[in-house]
Design a protein around this motif. Structure first.
Motif, mmCIF file in Angstrom:
data_model
loop_
_atom_site.group_PDB
_atom_site.id
_atom_site.type_symbol
_atom_site.label_atom_id
_atom_site.label_comp_id
_atom_site.label_asym_id
_atom_site.label_seq_id
_atom_site.Cartn_x
_atom_site.Cartn_y
_atom_site.Cartn_z
ATOM 1 N N LYS A 214 0.813 -1.218 0.000
ATOM 2 C CA LYS A 214 0.000 0.000 0.000
ATOM 3 C C LYS A 214 0.844 1.264 0.000
ATOM 4 N N ARG A 215 1.963 1.229 0.718
ATOM 5 C CA ARG A 215 2.830 2.415 0.735
ATOM 6 C C ARG A 215 3.318 2.737 -0.666
ATOM 7 N N LEU A 216 3.782 1.689 -1.356
ATOM 8 C CA LEU A 216 4.315 1.894 -2.700
ATOM 9 C C LEU A 216 3.208 2.296 -3.670
ATOM 10 N N LEU A 217 2.033 1.673 -3.533
ATOM 11 C CA LEU A 217 0.915 1.985 -4.424
ATOM 12 C C LEU A 217 0.504 3.450 -4.305
ATOM 13 N N PHE A 218 0.332 3.914 -3.062
ATOM 14 C CA PHE A 218 -0.076 5.309 -2.861
ATOM 15 C C PHE A 218 1.025 6.276 -3.297
ATOM 16 N N PHE A 219 2.285 5.870 -3.082
ATOM 17 C CA PHE A 219 3.374 6.728 -3.528
ATOM 18 C C PHE A 219 3.391 6.831 -5.054
ATOM 19 N N MET A 220 3.176 5.697 -5.742
ATOM 20 C CA MET A 220 3.165 5.709 -7.201
ATOM 21 C C MET A 220 2.052 6.606 -7.731
ATOM 22 N N LEU A 221 0.876 6.533 -7.090
ATOM 23 C CA LEU A 221 -0.246 7.385 -7.508
ATOM 24 C C LEU A 221 0.082 8.859 -7.258
ATOM 25 N N ALA A 222 0.663 9.141 -6.077
ATOM 26 C CA ALA A 222 1.060 10.524 -5.770
ATOM 27 C C ALA A 222 2.088 11.014 -6.780
ATOM 28 N N PHE A 223 3.097 10.172 -7.050
ATOM 29 C CA PHE A 223 4.160 10.516 -7.982
ATOM 30 C C PHE A 223 3.600 10.793 -9.376
ATOM 31 N N PHE A 224 2.637 9.967 -9.785
ATOM 32 C CA PHE A 224 2.031 10.099 -11.109
ATOM 33 C C PHE A 224 1.462 11.499 -11.309
ATOM 34 N N PHE A 225 0.802 12.023 -10.281
ATOM 35 C CA PHE A 225 0.174 13.337 -10.412
ATOM 36 C C PHE A 225 1.176 14.468 -10.225
ATOM 37 N N TYR A 226 1.969 14.403 -9.136
ATOM 38 C CA TYR A 226 2.807 15.578 -8.882
ATOM 39 C C TYR A 226 3.964 15.701 -9.864
ATOM 40 N N ILE A 227 4.472 14.564 -10.405
ATOM 41 C CA ILE A 227 5.561 14.679 -11.384
ATOM 42 C C ILE A 227 5.036 15.234 -12.695
ATOM 43 N N ASP A 228 3.746 14.977 -12.994
ATOM 44 C CA ASP A 228 3.133 15.569 -14.174
ATOM 45 C C ASP A 228 3.080 17.088 -14.019
ATOM 46 N N PHE B 284 -0.882 19.028 -8.069
ATOM 47 C CA PHE B 284 -0.139 18.997 -6.812
ATOM 48 C C PHE B 284 -1.063 18.720 -5.626
ATOM 49 N N ILE B 285 -2.296 19.205 -5.697
ATOM 50 C CA ILE B 285 -3.259 18.923 -4.636
ATOM 51 C C ILE B 285 -3.571 17.431 -4.577
ATOM 52 N N VAL B 286 -3.831 16.828 -5.741
ATOM 53 C CA VAL B 286 -4.125 15.385 -5.788
ATOM 54 C C VAL B 286 -2.913 14.582 -5.324
ATOM 55 N N GLY B 287 -1.725 14.966 -5.802
ATOM 56 C CA GLY B 287 -0.505 14.275 -5.389
ATOM 57 C C GLY B 287 -0.288 14.358 -3.890
ATOM 58 N N PHE B 288 -0.538 15.529 -3.313
ATOM 59 C CA PHE B 288 -0.362 15.717 -1.871
ATOM 60 C C PHE B 288 -1.351 14.855 -1.085
ATOM 61 N N LEU B 289 -2.585 14.758 -1.558
ATOM 62 C CA LEU B 289 -3.597 13.945 -0.878
ATOM 63 C C LEU B 289 -3.215 12.466 -0.895
ATOM 64 N N PHE B 290 -2.659 11.992 -1.996
ATOM 65 C CA PHE B 290 -2.199 10.605 -2.052
ATOM 66 C C PHE B 290 -1.020 10.384 -1.101
ATOM 67 N N LEU B 291 -0.141 11.373 -0.991
ATOM 68 C CA LEU B 291 0.976 11.260 -0.047
ATOM 69 C C LEU B 291 0.465 11.189 1.389
ATOM 70 N N ALA C 7 -2.382 10.001 2.305
ATOM 71 C CA ALA C 7 -3.047 8.713 2.479
ATOM 72 C C ALA C 7 -2.069 7.547 2.560
ATOM 73 N N MET C 8 -0.853 7.780 2.149
ATOM 74 C CA MET C 8 0.156 6.705 2.154
ATOM 75 C C MET C 8 0.500 6.300 3.580
ATOM 76 N N PRO C 9 0.466 4.999 3.891
ATOM 77 C CA PRO C 9 0.849 4.547 5.240
ATOM 78 C C PRO C 9 2.247 5.033 5.586
ATOM 79 N N PRO C 10 2.455 5.467 6.839
ATOM 80 C CA PRO C 10 3.756 6.042 7.227
ATOM 81 C C PRO C 10 4.879 5.011 7.248
ATOM 82 N N MET C 11 6.088 5.481 6.914
ATOM 83 C CA MET C 11 7.278 4.672 7.044
ATOM 84 C C MET C 11 7.956 5.032 8.354
#
Length: 213
Positions: A49-63, A196-203, A205-209
């Protein structure tokens, strides 16, 4: 000329002195092996889940990041900023980005990677606000370029690379759509903030490390 000199300075030493030491041997069944490896990587991402949410966050904010960088010269030109000033400002971005990336890595060790990613995404959000409402001259474009440079950051890397290549598709669509609908390039640039808003929200939601929050 500036672009040509830049490429010569940094490409020739690499071509002459850097030798590839590692690589992956070509398979006899390239297509089958590639599809099998892709399926395995996707399954692995979906289980974490951590990686999944990070990938989704990355997808939006890197765009959003790539859109901001790629469309900055078009926006600057639209505002009447000289092309030489635009190119020089983009070069400054590269020089600022190098030490900033090192500093960012050290800060991540102290404060946690997830926290620093949030800082970077929020910083880009405010950079977009600055570009939309305050960018009117070459001096302000230089400030924008420096700010962009300050916050630039195995199997999974292939996915990051794909997102990097895909990046700026959603962002450029948003910019063009909002510009056409409103007749204002400033509001078009402001639309990048949505990514950036969507990317931040996914970050968030990402389970903490360990050590992150």
């Amino acid at each position: 000329i500036i672009t040509a000199v830049w490429w010569v300075i940094f490409t020739v030493p690499v071509a002459k002195n850097v030798k590839q030491l590692h690589g992956k041997k070509r398979s006899d069944h390239v297509l089958r092996t590639t599809i099998s490896g892709l399926k395995g990587t996707v399954k692995s991402i979906m289980k974490d889940k951590r990686l999944l949410f990070f990938m989704l966050a990355f997808f939006f904010y890197i765009d959003g990041v790539h859109t901001l960088i790629k469309m900055s010269t078009s926006y600057g030109t639209d505002l009447g900023i000289d092309s030489t000033q635009l190119v020089l400002a983009l070069l400054v971005t590269q020089f600022v980005a190098f030490p900033s990336a090192i500093a960012y890595g050290n800060l991540a060790k102290c404060f946690g990677t997830k926290r620093m990613l949030k800082v970077g995404v929020l910083a880009y959000f405010f950079i977009v606000l600055f570009a939309a409402f305050f960018l009117k001259s070459a001096v302000e474009f230089w400030i924008l370029a420096i700010c962009v440079g300050l916050f630039r950051a195995n199997e999974y890397y292939g996915f990051f690379d794909i997102f990097g290549k895909y990046a700026a598709v959603m962002g450029t669509f948003l910019v063009s759509a909002f510009t056409q609908l409103t007749g204002s390039s400033s509001l078009g640039v402001l639309s990048i903030a949505l990514l950036f808003i969507v990317g931040f929200l996914f970050l968030r939601a990402m389970p903490p490390m360990l050590g992150d929050s």
